[in-house]
Design a protein around this motif. Structure first.
Motif, PDB file in Angstrom:
ATOM      1  N   GLU A 160      -1.990 -34.462 -19.495  1.00  0.00           N
ATOM      2  CA  GLU A 160      -1.875 -35.916 -19.545  1.00  0.00           C
ATOM      3  C   GLU A 160      -2.778 -36.487 -18.460  1.00  0.00           C
ATOM      4  O   GLU A 160      -2.782 -35.999 -17.336  1.00  0.00           O
ATOM      5  N   GLY A 161      -3.545 -37.478 -18.824  1.00  0.00           N
ATOM      6  CA  GLY A 161      -4.457 -38.087 -17.869  1.00  0.00           C
ATOM      7  C   GLY A 161      -4.160 -39.552 -17.682  1.00  0.00           C
ATOM      8  O   GLY A 161      -3.660 -40.219 -18.586  1.00  0.00           O
ATOM      9  N   THR A 162      -4.459 -40.038 -16.488  1.00  0.00           N
ATOM     10  CA  THR A 162      -4.353 -41.463 -16.197  1.00  0.00           C
ATOM     11  C   THR A 162      -5.728 -41.937 -15.755  1.00  0.00           C
ATOM     12  O   THR A 162      -6.339 -41.344 -14.865  1.00  0.00           O
ATOM     13  N   LEU A 163      -6.201 -42.982 -16.408  1.00  0.00           N
ATOM     14  CA  LEU A 163      -7.485 -43.581 -16.086  1.00  0.00           C
ATOM     15  C   LEU A 163      -7.232 -44.973 -15.537  1.00  0.00           C
ATOM     16  O   LEU A 163      -6.547 -45.772 -16.159  1.00  0.00           O
ATOM     17  N   TYR A 164      -7.763 -45.224 -14.352  1.00  0.00           N
ATOM     18  CA  TYR A 164      -7.720 -46.553 -13.752  1.00  0.00           C
ATOM     19  C   TYR A 164      -9.110 -47.162 -13.894  1.00  0.00           C
ATOM     20  O   TYR A 164     -10.100 -46.513 -13.559  1.00  0.00           O
ATOM     21  N   ILE A 165      -9.169 -48.387 -14.377  1.00  0.00           N
ATOM     22  CA  ILE A 165     -10.422 -49.131 -14.431  1.00  0.00           C
ATOM     23  C   ILE A 165     -10.260 -50.322 -13.509  1.00  0.00           C
ATOM     24  O   ILE A 165      -9.384 -51.167 -13.721  1.00  0.00           O
ATOM     25  N   ASP A 166     -11.075 -50.359 -12.462  1.00  0.00           N
ATOM     26  CA  ASP A 166     -11.029 -51.446 -11.484  1.00  0.00           C
ATOM     27  C   ASP A 166     -12.209 -52.379 -11.709  1.00  0.00           C
ATOM     28  O   ASP A 166     -13.345 -51.927 -11.835  1.00  0.00           O
ATOM     29  N   LEU A 167     -11.929 -53.677 -11.743  1.00  0.00           N
ATOM     30  CA  LEU A 167     -12.974 -54.685 -11.820  1.00  0.00           C
ATOM     31  C   LEU A 167     -12.955 -55.451 -10.503  1.00  0.00           C
ATOM     32  O   LEU A 167     -11.940 -56.048 -10.131  1.00  0.00           O
ATOM     33  N   VAL A 168     -14.083 -55.395  -9.804  1.00  0.00           N
ATOM     34  CA  VAL A 168     -14.204 -55.948  -8.461  1.00  0.00           C
ATOM     35  C   VAL A 168     -15.170 -57.125  -8.499  1.00  0.00           C
ATOM     36  O   VAL A 168     -16.260 -57.021  -9.074  1.00  0.00           O
ATOM     37  N   ASP A 169     -14.771 -58.250  -7.874  1.00  0.00           N
ATOM     38  CA  ASP A 169     -15.672 -59.388  -7.746  1.00  0.00           C
ATOM     39  C   ASP A 169     -16.837 -58.936  -6.868  1.00  0.00           C
ATOM     40  O   ASP A 169     -16.654 -58.571  -5.703  1.00  0.00           O
TER      41      ASP A 169
ATOM     42  N   ALA B 139      -2.321 -41.139 -21.098  1.00  0.00           N
ATOM     43  CA  ALA B 139      -2.245 -40.579 -22.441  1.00  0.00           C
ATOM     44  C   ALA B 139      -2.461 -39.074 -22.407  1.00  0.00           C
ATOM     45  O   ALA B 139      -3.004 -38.541 -21.442  1.00  0.00           O
ATOM     46  N   ALA B 140      -2.056 -38.427 -23.491  1.00  0.00           N
ATOM     47  CA  ALA B 140      -2.343 -37.006 -23.659  1.00  0.00           C
ATOM     48  C   ALA B 140      -3.842 -36.858 -23.873  1.00  0.00           C
ATOM     49  O   ALA B 140      -4.477 -37.693 -24.516  1.00  0.00           O
ATOM     50  N   LEU B 141      -4.399 -35.814 -23.295  1.00  0.00           N
ATOM     51  CA  LEU B 141      -5.838 -35.579 -23.398  1.00  0.00           C
ATOM     52  C   LEU B 141      -6.131 -34.549 -24.469  1.00  0.00           C
ATOM     53  O   LEU B 141      -5.347 -33.635 -24.688  1.00  0.00           O
ATOM     54  N   SER B 142      -7.285 -34.695 -25.094  1.00  0.00           N
ATOM     55  CA  SER B 142      -7.721 -33.718 -26.085  1.00  0.00           C
ATOM     56  C   SER B 142      -8.491 -32.609 -25.388  1.00  0.00           C
ATOM     57  O   SER B 142      -9.338 -32.872 -24.542  1.00  0.00           O
TER      58      SER B 142
END
Length: 178
Positions: free
Chosen positions: A126-135, A149-152
């Motif tokens: 299972e993986g967790t992806l963080y997407i950060d949007l920075v000014d 989510a579960a990873l393939s």
């Protein structure tokens, strides 16, 4: 007995299939940020370099983010409004299913007697992806999306799975300010 065994297998199959397709998404954002002002983006290389995944998976993630940002009307720029960074975590889940209904033959106490039972072990990553949007001007985090989510493990399915995870995370951007 056979009907119970078939039912157990069907339930296990449904659980595995639904767990693979589900992406759990959470987001957070700066309530003071004016999200309408952001039109351009670029990747924040120092942040991306720190992500502890293979370079191939980084490329897959960045490709998926590129596609989604452009689909949302953003333009990639050398002088961006937003900097995009990622962070990842993975863990292995081990699920043990105890099936109390064994199979076999015979009468009395015997290892193959009905009811001996067996266990099924299922391992998933299972993986967790963080997407950060920075000014980019203020150098402040304005939005963060997280998808778990579960990873393939199949190479030919990885890009498709990553695309789905990124799509569901960025679906929540910009935040509804209602």
């Amino acid at each position: 007995m056979r009907a119970i065994k078939i039912t157990s297998v069907l339930i296990l199959f449904v659980l595995v299939m639904t767990s693979c397709s589900t992406v759990k998404v959470a987001t957070d954002y700066d309530r003071e940020a004016n999200f309408a002002q952001y039109q351009t983006y670029a990747f924040f290389k120092p942040g991306i370099d720190k992500a502890e995944i293979s370079d191939l998976d980084k490329k897959r993630i960045l490709r998926a983010i590129d596609d989604e940002m452009q689909r949302k009307g953003f333009t990639k720029s050398e002088n961006p409004d937003l900097l995009v960074s990622i962070f990842t975590k993975t863990k292995e889940n081990v699920n043990i299913y105890n099936n109390p209904y064994g199979y076999g033959y015979g009468w009395g106490w015997h290892p193959w007697y009905w009811g001996a039972g067996h266990n099924t072990i299922n391992r998933t990553s299972e993986g967790t992806l963080y997407i950060d949007l920075v000014d980019a001007e203020k150098k402040e985090l304005v939005w963060q999306g997280m998808g778990t989510a579960a990873l393939s493990q199949k190479v030919d399915k990885k890009q498709q799975r990553i695309n789905k995870i990124v799509e569901e995370i960025l679906e929540k951007y910009p935040p509804s300010l209602n």
